[in-house]
Design an enzyme around this catalytic site. Structure first.
Site, PDB file in Angstrom:
ATOM      1  N   PRO A 172       0.812  -1.205   0.000  1.00 31.36           N
ATOM      2  CA  PRO A 172       0.000   0.000   0.000  1.00 31.36           C
ATOM      3  C   PRO A 172       0.852   1.264   0.000  1.00 31.36           C
ATOM      4  O   PRO A 172       1.749   1.412   0.813  1.00 31.36           O
ATOM      5  CB  PRO A 172      -0.798  -0.087   1.309  1.00 31.36           C
ATOM      6  CG  PRO A 172      -0.446  -1.371   1.945  1.00 31.36           C
ATOM      7  CD  PRO A 172       0.706  -1.953   1.251  1.00 31.36           C
ATOM      8  N   GLU A 173       0.559   2.133  -0.936  1.00 27.89           N
ATOM      9  CA  GLU A 173       1.187   3.442  -0.970  1.00 27.89           C
ATOM     10  C   GLU A 173       0.057   4.468  -0.883  1.00 27.89           C
ATOM     11  O   GLU A 173      -1.077   4.089  -0.610  1.00 27.89           O
ATOM     12  CB  GLU A 173       2.004   3.609  -2.264  1.00 27.89           C
ATOM     13  CG  GLU A 173       3.101   2.554  -2.378  1.00 27.89           C
ATOM     14  CD  GLU A 173       3.960   2.701  -3.630  1.00 27.89           C
ATOM     15  OE1 GLU A 173       4.083   3.810  -4.145  1.00 27.89           O
ATOM     16  OE2 GLU A 173       4.508   1.679  -4.070  1.00 27.89           O
TER      17      GLU A 173
ATOM     18  N   HIS B 126      -3.917 -14.757   9.881  1.00 27.62           N
ATOM     19  CA  HIS B 126      -3.166 -13.513  10.004  1.00 27.62           C
ATOM     20  C   HIS B 126      -3.983 -12.351  10.543  1.00 27.62           C
ATOM     21  O   HIS B 126      -3.649 -11.196  10.325  1.00 27.62           O
ATOM     22  CB  HIS B 126      -2.550 -13.153   8.657  1.00 27.62           C
ATOM     23  CG  HIS B 126      -1.668 -14.226   8.124  1.00 27.62           C
ATOM     24  ND1 HIS B 126      -0.488 -14.585   8.740  1.00 27.62           N
ATOM     25  CD2 HIS B 126      -1.807 -15.073   7.084  1.00 27.62           C
ATOM     26  CE1 HIS B 126       0.056 -15.587   8.076  1.00 27.62           C
ATOM     27  NE2 HIS B 126      -0.717 -15.902   7.072  1.00 27.62           N
TER      28      HIS B 126
ATOM     29  N   ARG C 140       3.046 -10.297   7.001  1.00 27.72           N
ATOM     30  CA  ARG C 140       4.452 -10.129   7.399  1.00 27.72           C
ATOM     31  C   ARG C 140       4.642  -9.358   8.695  1.00 27.72           C
ATOM     32  O   ARG C 140       5.758  -9.191   9.157  1.00 27.72           O
ATOM     33  CB  ARG C 140       5.229  -9.478   6.258  1.00 27.72           C
ATOM     34  CG  ARG C 140       5.633 -10.525   5.235  1.00 27.72           C
ATOM     35  CD  ARG C 140       6.314  -9.914   4.056  1.00 27.72           C
ATOM     36  NE  ARG C 140       5.371  -9.777   2.954  1.00 27.72           N
ATOM     37  CZ  ARG C 140       5.718  -9.415   1.739  1.00 27.72           C
ATOM     38  NH1 ARG C 140       6.958  -9.123   1.456  1.00 27.72           N
ATOM     39  NH2 ARG C 140       4.826  -9.321   0.799  1.00 27.72           N
TER      40      ARG C 140
END
Length: 288
Positions: free
Chosen positions: A2-3, A107, A125
């Site tokens: 994501p940016e 997750h 992550r």
DNA sequence: AATCATCCCTGACCGC
DNA sequence: TGCGGTCAGGGATGAT
């Protein structure tokens, strides 16, 4: 990953779904991901308890974004900052946890039970984090907020500002754009795309750019970000919108993820090189 | 002050 | 099939 465009889309989705809702309950399955004011690397069970105590009962009054940070503001003035880093996701369901068939994935690390629905924070992550702050002042002092440059889609981001931000900088332009201090919110994808659009080689030192090139890069950044926001962002890797759908800009990438393929402008073979610790793809022929 | 190196983490992929 | 090795990456942090 994501940016700016992805985080902005998420912000808009959250604005529609969670504004006005109250946090009824918070479940933290991995304490490492939450923290508060102070050193980000010091997360603990104590901080997790404090996080829960601090935000339970709070009503969400505003959703903001600064660079790639998502900011939940509460009626009381308290603040929750979330950074998704590589693989964070916010998923919202219009149901209560007990009525959702598969409420938790492997997750899912944080669950917010709200007055009308449920908000999940997932992160494969686990680079991402959620931080609480008692007030605006505490947020301003926090590491993720210090030294962030102008928002590229704000009125503050002018050609003159951009020119000043690059002036005398001895670092290469790729590292400078990734660094957040000149422009807020660019990551590896849009940096490469913008440099391609402006025909500038990523290894060029910032101070070596000619006024014309600075202008081209300025325009390219704005144009690409605006277009991508409209398309819902790029779903590379694990990025998802609030309802788990994907954005469609990935189809539009001209260089990112295309190493070895032909340049769409001149037909030369695109090359890949590590710059500023990131895989960088560019055209060795038409990016000067 | 500016710049650089290290580290965090999991899944995908590859060669054997 | 399984196993070990490698890679991907944002940015806080500490070193230079």
């Amino acid at each position: 990953m994501p940016e700016l465009p992805e985080v902005e889309n998420l912000r808009r989705g959250l604005e529609k779904k969670v504004l006005g809702q109250k946090i009824k309950k918070i479940i933290i399955r991995r304490a490492k991901l939450v923290s508060g004011p102070g050193n980000l690397r010091v997360a603990s069970k104590k901080k997790a308890k404090e996080f829960i105590r601090s935000l339970t009962g709070e009503t969400i009054s505003r959703m903001d974004r600064r660079a790639k940070n998502l900011i939940f503001r509460f009626k009381s003035g308290k603040i929750l900052l979330a950074h998704l880093k590589m693989s964070g996701q916010f998923i919202y369901k219009d149901d209560k946890p007990f009525s959702i068939k598969t409420p938790e994935g492997k997750h899912t690390h944080i669950i917010f039970e709200l007055s009308k629905g449920t908000l999940f924070y997932n992160d494969i992550r686990t680079f991402g984090y959620l931080l609480y702050f008692p007030n605006e002042q505490a947020l301003g002092k926090a590491a993720p907020f210090k030294d962030i440059g102008s928002e590229p889609l704000s009125a503050e981001f002018t050609p003159e500002y951009f020119c000043r931000a690059l002036k005398n900088k001895k670092t290469n332009i790729k590292a400078l754009l990734l660094g957040q201090s000149a422009v807020a919110g660019l990551g590896n994808i849009y940096t490469d795309e913008a440099l391609f659009a402006a025909r500038i080689r990523p290894t060029r030192l910032a101070l070596s750019l000619k006024p014309k090139e600075v202008n081209n890069l300025y325009s390219a950044i704005k144009k690409i970000l605006l277009k991508t926001i409209q398309l819902g962002g790029s779903s590379v890797d694990t990025y998802r919108l609030l309802d788990e759908s994907r954005g469609s800009f990935a189809k539009e990438h001209k260089v990112y993820g295309r190493a070895g393929e032909k340049c769409l402008r001149c037909g030369s073979q695109l090359i890949s090189k590590k710059i500023a610790g990131r895989t960088t793809v560019y055209c060795p022929n038409c990016q000067k």
